[in-house]
Design an enzyme around this catalytic site. Structure first.
Site, PDB file in Angstrom:
ATOM      1  N   SER A  82      -4.724  22.429  10.967  1.00  0.00           N
ATOM      2  CA  SER A  82      -2.989  22.221  10.829  1.00  0.00           C
ATOM      3  C   SER A  82      -2.548  23.653  10.713  1.00  0.00           C
ATOM      4  O   SER A  82      -2.908  24.425  11.561  1.00  0.00           O
ATOM      5  CB  SER A  82      -2.706  21.399   9.784  1.00  0.00           C
ATOM      6  OG  SER A  82      -1.272  21.068   9.906  1.00  0.00           O
ATOM      7  N   ASP A  99      -1.632  12.920  17.234  1.00  0.00           N
ATOM      8  CA  ASP A  99      -1.184  14.120  16.515  1.00  0.00           C
ATOM      9  C   ASP A  99      -0.048  14.825  17.323  1.00  0.00           C
ATOM     10  O   ASP A  99      -0.224  15.104  18.572  1.00  0.00           O
ATOM     11  CB  ASP A  99      -2.330  15.065  16.368  1.00  0.00           C
ATOM     12  CG  ASP A  99      -1.849  16.362  15.473  1.00  0.00           C
ATOM     13  OD1 ASP A  99      -0.802  16.287  14.983  1.00  0.00           O
ATOM     14  OD2 ASP A  99      -2.903  17.384  15.654  1.00  0.00           O
ATOM     15  N   HIS A 112      -3.749  13.286  12.676  1.00  0.00           N
ATOM     16  CA  HIS A 112      -3.505  14.678  12.007  1.00  0.00           C
ATOM     17  C   HIS A 112      -3.906  14.609  10.452  1.00  0.00           C
ATOM     18  O   HIS A 112      -3.681  13.683   9.732  1.00  0.00           O
ATOM     19  CB  HIS A 112      -1.978  14.928  11.963  1.00  0.00           C
ATOM     20  CG  HIS A 112      -1.763  16.472  11.427  1.00  0.00           C
ATOM     21  ND1 HIS A 112      -1.819  17.358  12.451  1.00  0.00           N
ATOM     22  CD2 HIS A 112      -1.489  17.074  10.437  1.00  0.00           C
ATOM     23  CE1 HIS A 112      -1.666  18.570  11.896  1.00  0.00           C
ATOM     24  NE2 HIS A 112      -1.412  18.450  10.525  1.00  0.00           N
TER      25      HIS A 112
END
Length: 321
Positions: free
Chosen positions: A107, A261, A291
């Site tokens: 991320s 995502d 995610h």
């Protein structure tokens, strides 16, 4: 694993060493955690670091960088640079081969990893970073209407407005209204034209538009919003916007994207930029992924065997370095 909490040039880290004996120096992965530069601690990522270290027989360095809003951008990224440089300079002290150091993150940690690689790409006084591992990274703050942003804007753990609100808090250290930023009011027209060759829905393969895509109507440029968030267009914040001269010097890259995502298309666009500039890329797309899946790997009673299978792609990539 043997685990120690250390300090690399005033940046706290946790280092994981495999217990199995070896006569050679090991590869190492510097791992930068997600959390939008605001959240995240070792308790959330300890299982993943253990897993990567055990399965790939690698030393893992978890960087405990300072967090916003107390320490907004670029402090967290600079902490990551400091810790990585320390390891590159002192690798043998930690049983690490200085020519086999990988930078990775998930991320926003993937964002930081890409930014650190950019910062070190032109350094001639340090060993060259061997590779970067980017797990569903955020990479650009130009276009929040790419297909993946439209398709996944309301998926739990991936709400578009929430991520952008947190991102602006990380960037500025204060709360900023996100509606006009979402509509693109913060990007001057001349920069929008410049970035179109790197950031555009036209570059996204058609197969990733099957779940829907509507070309957006953008807001007029606002100098007020540009001044509030212009640092978001810096390559350290938006690595996809770095110049080709830097891209060409980047190391082998592993990119993992997830279908569900909002940042999926950031990964696809970065993959294309790297390949267009001759950088070897290994790409794995998780068609039913979302995610944050790295946090489900080896997480005690909540671990998911399917996620361990998926992350075998990361392990195999590391084993080849």
């Amino acid at each position: 694993m043997i685990i120690k909490d250390l300090v690399f040039d005033e940046v706290p880290v946790r280092v994981y060493w495999p217990r199995t004996p070896t006569i050679n120096k090991r590869r190492a992965m510097v791992f930068l955690h997600g959390g939008v530069g605001l959240f995240g601690d070792i308790s959330k990522f300890d299982p993943f670091c253990n897993y990567i270290g055990r399965k790939s027989d690698s030393v893992v360095v978890f960087v405990r960088f300072r967090l916003a809003p107390e320490h907004p951008y670029p402090v967290p990224v600079l902490d990551c640079c400091t810790a990585t440089i320390h390891l590159l300079k002192n690798a043998e002290r930690y049983g690490v081969d200085p020519n086999r150091i990988i930078i990775g993150g998930d991320s926003s940690g993937g964002t930081f990893a890409a930014a650190v690689c950019h910062e070190l790409a032109t350094r001639k006084d340090l060993p060259r970073v061997r590779a970067q591992v980017l797990l569903y990274p955020f990479l650009q703050a130009v276009d929040f209407h790419l297909p993946s942003y439209q398709q996944n804007s309301s998926i739990p753990l991936s709400y578009k407005k929430r991520f952008l609100r947190f991102g602006l808090l990380y960037l500025t250290g204060r709360n900023v209204k996100v509606d006009e930023v979402i509509r693109g009011a913060h990007v001057p027209e001349e920069l929008r034209v410049k970035y179109r060759k790197w950031v555009s829905a036209d570059i996204i393969p058609e197969e990733f538009k099957d779940r829907g895509y509507v070309p957006p109507v953008l807001a007029p440029f606002s100098k007020e919003f540009y001044e509030k968030g212009k640092q978001a267009l810096e390559p350290m914040f938006s690595p996809l916007l770095v110049e080709d001269t830097v891209i060409r010097q980047l190391p082998d890259t592993f990119i993992l994207t997830c279908e569900y995502d909002i940042f999926r298309d950031d990964g696809l666009l970065y993959k294309k930029r790297l390949e267009d500039n001759g950088v070897p890329v290994t790409w794995h797309h998780v068609k039913d992924g979302f995610h944050g899946i790295s946090m489900l790997v080896d997480f005690g009673p909540f671990k998911f065997p399917s996620e361990q299978i998926r992350f075998q792609h990361v392990i195999r990539f590391l084993e080849c370095l």
